[in-house]
Write an enzyme that holds these catalytic residues in place. Structure first.
Site, PDB file in Angstrom:
ATOM      1  N   HIS A  77       0.817  -1.216   0.000  1.00  0.00           N
ATOM      2  CA  HIS A  77       0.000   0.000   0.000  1.00  0.00           C
ATOM      3  C   HIS A  77       0.850   1.264   0.000  1.00  0.00           C
ATOM      4  CE1 HIS A  77      -2.898  -3.094   1.077  1.00  0.00           C
ATOM      5  NE2 HIS A  77      -3.801  -2.291   0.566  1.00  0.00           N
ATOM      6  N   TYR A  84       2.279  -8.818  -5.778  1.00  0.00           N
ATOM      7  CA  TYR A  84       2.223  -8.770  -4.313  1.00  0.00           C
ATOM      8  C   TYR A  84       0.848  -9.121  -3.736  1.00  0.00           C
ATOM      9  CZ  TYR A  84       6.784  -6.475  -4.496  1.00  0.00           C
ATOM     10  OH  TYR A  84       8.113  -6.195  -4.695  1.00  0.00           O
ATOM     11  N   HIS A 103      -2.852 -13.265  -0.808  1.00  0.00           N
ATOM     12  CA  HIS A 103      -3.960 -13.651   0.061  1.00  0.00           C
ATOM     13  C   HIS A 103      -3.907 -15.122   0.463  1.00  0.00           C
ATOM     14  CE1 HIS A 103      -6.124 -10.083  -2.013  1.00  0.00           C
ATOM     15  NE2 HIS A 103      -5.563  -9.695  -0.880  1.00  0.00           N
TER      16      HIS A 103
END
EC number: 1.13.11.60
Length: 1079
Positions: A202, A374, A377
Site C-alpha cells: 500500500h 504482491y 492472500h
C-alpha cells in the site's frame, strides 16, 4: 668544446639531416592527381606495438600494471605514488602516431569523465533536501518520475494474441484459488512478515478508481500509508508542533480494512518518528534545530518542518533497513544461518572489467505487473481469515461472502469508506479508546502485536485463498485485464526464466493443471494473474528460499526490491549522516554483532519501551513464530542470548528526589534491595559456573558483605593514602606530557579522553595486575583506550543499562569483553598462585614503584585467603575493577567541567593558588573544591527494589511503595536539595563532608570513597596548577551533554553518534610549560 656544446652541436646536426630527408622525400613524390584542389591525400600512419615498446621502460610497465590492477580489483589508487602523473608521462612519451598511446589517452579521459555524475544526481538546497509529500522530485531533473497521481509503468511488452473472451473471474477463483484446507507456512513465518508486506504494497500501489491507469501513491518506499500520499493528507497527520505526528495515527484509511495488526505496525513507526524528532531537537547537532520563539511564526514553521522532514527521512531509513535486513533475509531464509550477508541494493559499486556499476538515484516508476505480484492472500492465517469474515458480516449482514456480486461488493466498500472521518484521530481502530493525550493504551497495542508474532501465516500456492476474498480476487483479475498486460510466460521471459511448456510445469497438482488446461487451452495463454499465484511454490532451502512463494514471484520481488531502493535518491546518495544527522544515521544502522544485522528490535523497543525486555525474542525476530525461532537459534547456539517470555508491562521506576529520603532508603538494607546481581552474574558467568553472586554489590546477603570486607582490606593497606597520592600526581603529569600538544603555540589536551580516563586505567591496571600495554610493558594486551572502553562498557552494563533500545547490544558486548579480560586476568592470577619466580617476573612487568603494596602483592594477599583463583577473578577482582575506572573518571571530569564553566571559573584563581602551595591545609581545601564541583555536576542515580510495602516522605509528599516496585534514588536532585545544601548552586567550602551523596550512602556506599577523594583531588591539584586554565574554543572545549529523566546527564560520544553515560571529550588550554615529572 665542452660536453654540453658537443651535445648541442650533434643535436643540431641531427635536426638538419632530418629536414634534408624530408626535402628529398618531397621531391620524389608524384604530382597530386587524386584530388580536385591539387592537394595530396595523406594517410595517418599508426605505429605498431613493437615500435611503441621502444619508447617504454620498466617504470612505464609498472604504471600499466598498477592501473590494470586497480581496474580489475576496484582497489583505490595511491596518489602519493604519482600514478596519474606516470600515466601522463607514459602517454606523452609515446609517438603521436601510437595507437596504444591514443587508447591510453582515451582511457584516461574516460576515467576523468566517469569520476563525476553526468548529470549530477544529488543537489544542495532546501527544495532537494527532503522528500516531497507526493514523492515528486526524487529525480531532480525528471521530478515527475514516481510521483503520486502518475500512470503505472509497463515492464513487459504484451505480444501474445489472447482471446477477447477470457474465463469468468469468479469461475477462475472457484477453480484455482478457493481455499480447500488450510496449510501452515512451511518455515513457520509469522503473520508480521505479511503485515510488513501489506504496508509495502500500500506504500507503492493505490489504483485510482476513476482511472485505473493512475496510481495515487508514490513509487517509493516513503511510508505513505503513515505520512500520506500528498500534501493535504500529510498535513492531516502532522501536529505542526516540534516536528511531531499526531499520536498513534496513520494517514491511509485502507489499512482500517485489514486486521488491526497492520495498523499497530504503522503506529509503531509513528511512535518511532516522534521519538526521533524529540532526540533531534534535544541534540541539536551543529545548531541545526535551534528552537525559535513560537511567536516568530515563519521561523517556528521552518523549525517544525526541518524536524518533521528529517524525522521522516530517518523513519523511512529504518523502514527500509527492516525490509532489507529482516524481511528480505527471512524471505531468503538467511535468518536460519549465522551469516550476516544481505541483498542490500545500496552497496557501493564501481565500474570494473566485469561491467558497469548499476545506476542509482535514477527515480522509479512502479509497473502494473508488480501490482499483481504482491497479492498474497493465500498466506492469510486462520486467525486473520476469521477477522476478515467477521468484518464482512458487518459490511454485508447475513450474506455469504462467496455469493456477493461485484457491484454489491464495491457499493459496500464505498459506504464503509465514506463513513470514516477525514481526521485520523477520529477514525475507529480495533475497538480501542484513545487516552487524553490522543494515544492508545500500550497494553492493548502490545497484545495485538504479541499475538501477531505468535500467529503462523499460511502457505503460498493454488487453492489456498480464503473464500471471503472471492470478490477481491475477481476484481483483481478484471483490473489486470483492463491494463492489457503480458501473459505469465511473457512475464517469465522478461526475467530470462524458461517459459512453461505444459500446464503440469505451472502446477504439478493434476487437478490444478487440468483446470488450467480447461480454462486456457495452452500454457502461453495463461494470464499473468492469476497465473503467478497458482504456480507451484518453492521448497524451503537455507539459505536461499525462505518465503517459499511461487516460482516467478520469488524472482520478481527481488528485482523490484533492488529497483525500489537503488533508484531512490533518499535511500542511496542522500542517505548520509549529513542529511539524517550523525546520531540518527547511527541509530538506525544494523550491527553485525546483533541479530546477524536484523533491526526490527529498534522499532519494537522504541515503540513499547516498558513492555519488552531488551533481549525479548518477540522484539528481535518477530517475522518467525517464537517456537520455530527456538529451533533455529538453538541450532545456531544463540538461543540462550534471548528471553522467551511473553511481553509484560514493567512500570517505570519511581524517582525519589530529596536528600533525606534518598539517604534513608540507601541506609535501609532490609526494605530496599540492590538490583545489580543478575547483571553481574550475567557478565561473570564462566564455564557454566555462576560467578559474581557473592560480589559486594550483587545483593544484600552475608556473603556480599564479606566480599566488601575482603576487598576493603586488600585496597586500604598501610600508607595507602601516600601511595595513591604519589601515584596520581605522577601519572597525571606523565599523561599531560605524553598527550598535550601546541596549536599555534597554545597548549592543549583532551582532559577527559587522555587524562581523566587514562589515569584511572593505569591505576586499576597497577592495582589488579591487568594486562595493560604501555611503553614500559609492551607485552601487555590492551591499550589504554581499549582497557578504558572495556571498563566503561562493563560499568554501563551493570549500573547504567537504562536505554532499552541499546540494552541487548550493550550487554552482549559487555559480556564478550568481560570474558576476554577475565580469562587473561585469571591466567595471570594462576601464575602468581603457582610460582613465586613467575610472580616476581609478572610483578616486574606490571610494577609501578609508587604502588608497592598493590599489583601482584595484592593478588597474593587475596590468594592467601584460600579462595580459588577463578572465584577471586570472576567474583571479586573484575567487578571491583569494572566499578572503579569509569566512575572515578566521570567524577573528576564533571567537577573540572564545573570550574571551567562561566559560573565556576571564578574559583580557578584560588584553585591555582592552592595547587601551588602543596600543603596539607591547601590539599584539604582542594578536596572541598573537588567535592563541591562533583556535587553540582553530579549525574548519579541509584536503583533499588522494594522488598516490603512502605511509605516514604519525599519533599513533603507521602509516597506509598509496593513490594517489588522499582525506585531510583536521584542523587542529582538530592545533591542540589536546598534543605541539606543551602544555596545549592554555590560553592561552599564549609559543608558537612558526610552529607555528600555522589558516592552513595549506607552499606553499599562506594568502597573506593576514600581512595577516590584522594586520587581525584590530587588530579585537580595537578591540573589546577596550570596557569590561565580555560576551555578550548568552541564545542571542543565543552562536554556534550543533555538532560535525561530526573535531570540525570546524558553525554554523547565525540562524533555525537550515540549517547554515553560518561563524559567522553573536553579540550582545555593553558599558558606556560608543564612541570617536569619526578621519577
Amino acid at each position: 668544446m665542452s660536453e654540453k656544446q658537443t651535445g648541442s652541436a650533434n643535436g643540431g646536426l641531427g635536426k638538419t639531416l632530418a629536414q634534408l630527408e624530408q626535402v628529398v622525400s618531397a621531391s620524389l613524390r608524384p604530382l597530386p592527381s587524386q584530388t580536385g584542389d591539387g592537394t595530396y591525400v595523406t594517410e595517418q600512419v599508426k605505429t605498431g606495438i613493437l615500435k611503441d615498446l621502444s619508447h617504454v621502460d620498466l617504470g612505464d610497465l609498472k604504471t600499466l600494471v598498477d592501473v590494470s590492477k586497480s581496474a580489475l580489483t576496484g582497489e583505490a589508487l595511491d596518489d602519493r605514488k604519482y600514478i596519474m602523473e606516470r600515466v601522463i608521462q607514459l602517454s606523452a612519451g609515446l609517438p603521436s602516431t601510437s595507437q596504444i598511446g591514443k587508447e591510453l589517452t582515451n582511457t584516461f579521459l574516460t576515467t576523468l569523465w566517469n569520476d563525476l555524475e553526468h548529470p549530477p544526481i544529488s543537489y544542495l538546497g532546501r527544495d532537494a533536501m527532503y522528500r516531497r509529500a507526493d514523492g515528486s522530485g526524487n529525480n531532480v531533473l525528471w521530478p515527475h518520475i514516481g510521483a503520486a497521481g502518475t500512470p503505472y509503468a509497463r515492464s513487459v511488452q504484451p505480444k501474445t494474441v489472447q482471446s477477447p473472451n477470457l474465463p469468468d473471474p469468479e469461475t477462475l477463483f472457484d477453480c484455482l484459488l478457493a481455499r480447500k484446507e488450510y496449510k501452515e507456512h512451511p518455515n513457520k513465518i509469522s503473520s508480521v512478515l505479511f503485515y510488513i508486506a501489506s504496508i509495502i504494497i500500500h506504500d507503492l500501489f493505490e489504483t485510482d478508481r476513476k482511472d485505473p491507469a493512475i496510481s495515487l501513491t508514490s513509487s517509493y518506499l516513503d511510508l505513505s500509508p503513515l505520512y500520506g500520499n500528498n500534501q493535504q493528507e500529510q498535513d492531516l497527520i502532522r501536529t505542526f508542533k516540534d516536528g511531531k505526528l499526531k499520536p498513534d495515527c496513520f494517514s491511509t484509511k485502507r489499512v482500517l480494512g485489514f486486521p488491526p495488526d497492520v495498523g499497530v505496525v504503522l503506529i509503531m513507526f509513528n511512535r518511532f518518528h516522534n521519538y526521533v524528532v524529540e532526540k533531534l531537537a534535544m541534540i541539536n547537532e551543529g545548531g541545526r534545530f535551534t528552537k525559535p520563539q513560537e511567536s516568530d511564526t515563519a521561523a517556528y514553521a521552518k523549525y517544525d518542518n526541518d524536524l518533521f522532514q528529517t524525522g521522516r527521512l530517518v523513519t523511512c531509513g529504518l523502514y527500509v533497513n527492516i525490509i532489507l535486513k529482516d524481511y528480505v533475509r527471512t524471505i531468503l531464509n538467511i535468518n536460519r544461518t549465522d551469516s550476516i550477508w544481505s541483498l542490500d541494493p545500496r552497496s557501493e559499486m564501481k565500474d570494473g572489467l566485469l561491467g558497469r556499476a548499476a545506476a542509482q538515484a535514477t527515480g522509479n516508476q512502479v509497473a502494473a505487473e508488480f501490482n499483481l505480484v504482491y497479492r498474497w492472500h493465500s498466506c492469510i492465517s486462520q486467525r486473520d481469515q476469521k477477522w476478515t469474515e467477521d468484518m464482512y458480516q458487518e459490511l454485508f449482514p447475513g450474506q455469504d461472502p462467496s455469493k456477493i456480486s461485484l457491484q454489491d461488493f464495491l457499493r459496500g466498500l464505498g459506504r464503509w469508506e465514506a463513513k470514516l472521518p477525514g481526521e485520523p484521530r477520529e477514525r475507529p481502530f480495533a475497538g480501542l479508546q484513545r487516552k487524553a493525550d490522543g494515544s492508545y493504551d500500550d497494553n492493548d497495542l502490545v497484545k495485538i502485536f504479541e499475538e501477531s508474532v505468535e500467529d503462523c501465516a499460511g502457505a503460498f500456492g493454488a487453492l489456498h485463498v480464503p473464500t471471503v476474498f472471492r470478490s477481491i480476487e475477481a476484481l483483481g483479475i478484471q483490473q489486470a485485464r483492463s491494463w492489457n498486460l503480458a501473459t505469465l510466460n511473457e512475464f517469465r521471459k522478461y526475467f530470462n526464466l524458461a517459459p512453461y511448456k505444459t500446464f503440469e510445469e505451472i502446477n504439478s497438482d493434476p487437478y490444478v493443471a487440468d483446470q488450467l488446461k480447461r480454462l486456457y487451452d495452452h500454457p502461453d495463454r495463461v494470464e499473468i494473474y492469476p497465473g503467478i499465484i497458482v504456480e507451484d511454490a518453492k521448497e524451503s532451502m537455507a539459505p536461499g528460499s525462505g518465503l517459499c512463494t511461487n516460482f516467478t514471484i520469488s524472482r520478481a520481488i527481488l528485482s523490484d526490491a533492488v529497483a525500489l531502493v537503488r533508484g531512490d535518491r533518499f535511500h542511496t546518495v542522500d542517505f548520509t549522516p549529513k542529511h539524517l544527522t550523525n546520531w540518527a544515521y547511527n541509530e538506525i544502522q544494523p550491527q553485525d554483532s546483533v541479530d546477524q544485522t536484523h533491526v526490527f528490535y529498534k522499532l519494537v523497543l522504541r515503540a513499547f519501551p516498558n513492555h519488552f525486555r531488551g533481549d525479548s525474542i518477540y522484539a528481535h525476530f518477530p517475522l518467525v513464530v517464537p517456537s520455530e525461532n527456538k529451533k533455529i537459534l538453538t541450532k545456531l547456539g544463540t538461543a540462550d542470548k534471548y528471553s522467551w517470555d511473553r511481553p509484560n508491562y514493567t512500570p517505570p521506576p519511581q524517582f525519589i528526589n530529596s536528600h533525606s529520603a534518598c539517604m534513608s532508603i540507601l541506609s535501609d538494607q532490609e526494605t530496599f534491595k540492590v538490583t545489580w546481581g543478575s547483571k553481574i552474574e550475567f557478565l561473570m558467568r564462566h564455564n557454566n559456573q555462576p560467578y559474581g553472586r557473592d560480589f559486594m554489590l550483587s545483593g544484600d546477603r552475608t556473603p556480599n558483605a564479606m566480599s566488601r570486607q575482603m576487598m576493603g582490606k586488600a585496597l586500604y593497606r598501610d600508607k595507602w593514602e601516600t601511595e595513591v597520592k604519589r601515584f596520581y600526581e605522577n601519572i597525571t603529569l606523565k599523561l599531560l606530557h605524553r598527550y598535550s600538544y601546541k596549536l599555534a603555540g597554545v597548549n592543549q589536551v583532551d582532559v577527559v579522553r587522555d587524562i581523566a580516563n587514562l589515569a584511572q586505567v593505569h591505576f586499576c591496571a597497577s592495582v589488579f595486575s591487568l594486562p595493560l600495554k604501555t611503553e614500559s610493558n609492551p607485552r601487555g594486551i590492551f591499550t589504554e583506550s581499549e582497557l578504558y572502553q572495556i571498563m566503561a562498557v562493563v560499568f554501563t552494563s551493570i549500573f547504567y543499562d537504562a536505554d532499552i533500545g541499546k540494552s541487548f547490544e550493550l550487554n552482549q558486548a559487555a559480556r564478550a569483553v568481560t570474558q576476554q579480560l577475565g580469562q587473561l586476568t585469571l591466567a595471570n592470577v594462576e601464575l602468581i598462585a603457582k610460582t613465586g619466580f613467575i610472580a616476581n617476573l609478572v610483578n616486574s612487568l606490571h610494577r609501578h614503584d609508587v604502588l608497592s603494596e598493590y599489583g601482584v602483592h595484592m593478588i597474593q594477599r587475596l590468594l592467601d585467603s584460600g579462595m580459588p583463583a577463578p572465584e577471586i577473578v570472576w567474583t571479586h577482582v573484575l567487578p571491583t575493577a569494572g566499578g572503579m575506572v569509569a566512575n572515578q573518571a566521570q567524577l573528576f571530569s564533571q567537577s573540572l567541567d564545573y570550574y571551567l564553566s562561566e559560573e565556576g571559573s571564578v574559583h580557578l584563581p584560588e584553585i591555582n593558588r592552592l595547587a601551588k602551595e602543596d600543603t596539607t591545609e591547601a590539599d584539604d581545601l582542594l578536596l572541598r573544591y573537588f567535592m563541591e564541583g562533583a556535587r553540582i555536576r553530579s549525574s548519579v542515580a541509584l536503583p533499588r527494589v522494594v522488598a516490603q510495602p512502605t511509605v516514604v516522605e519525599d519533599n513533603g509528599q507521602k509516597i506509598t511503595l509496593k513490594q517489588g516496585q522499582h525506585i531510583i534514588c536521584n542523587l542529582v536532585s538530592a545533591s542540589m536539595d536546598p534543605v541539606t545544601f543551602p544555596e545549592p548552586d554555590k560553592v561552599k567550602l564549609d559543608r558537612d563532608m558526610n552529607l555528600y551523596a555522589h558516592f552513595g550512602f549506607g552499606p553499599h556506599q562506594c568502597l573506593g570513597l576514600g581512595l577516590c577523594k584522594t586520587a581525584l583531588t590530587t588530579m585537580l591539584k595537578v591540573i589546577g596548577r596550570l596557569d590561565n586554565l580555560r576551555r578550548a574554543p568552541g564545542g571542543q572545549g565543552k562536554l556534550k551533554k543533555l538532560s535525561g529523566p530526573g535531570g540525570i546527564a546524558m553525554y554523547m560520544t565525540p562524533d555525537q553518534t550515540a549517547f554515553f553515560p560518561f563524559p567522553t571529550t573536553m579540550k582545555i588550554q593553558w599558558d606556560g610549560d608543564l612541570p617536569e615529572v619526578k621519577e
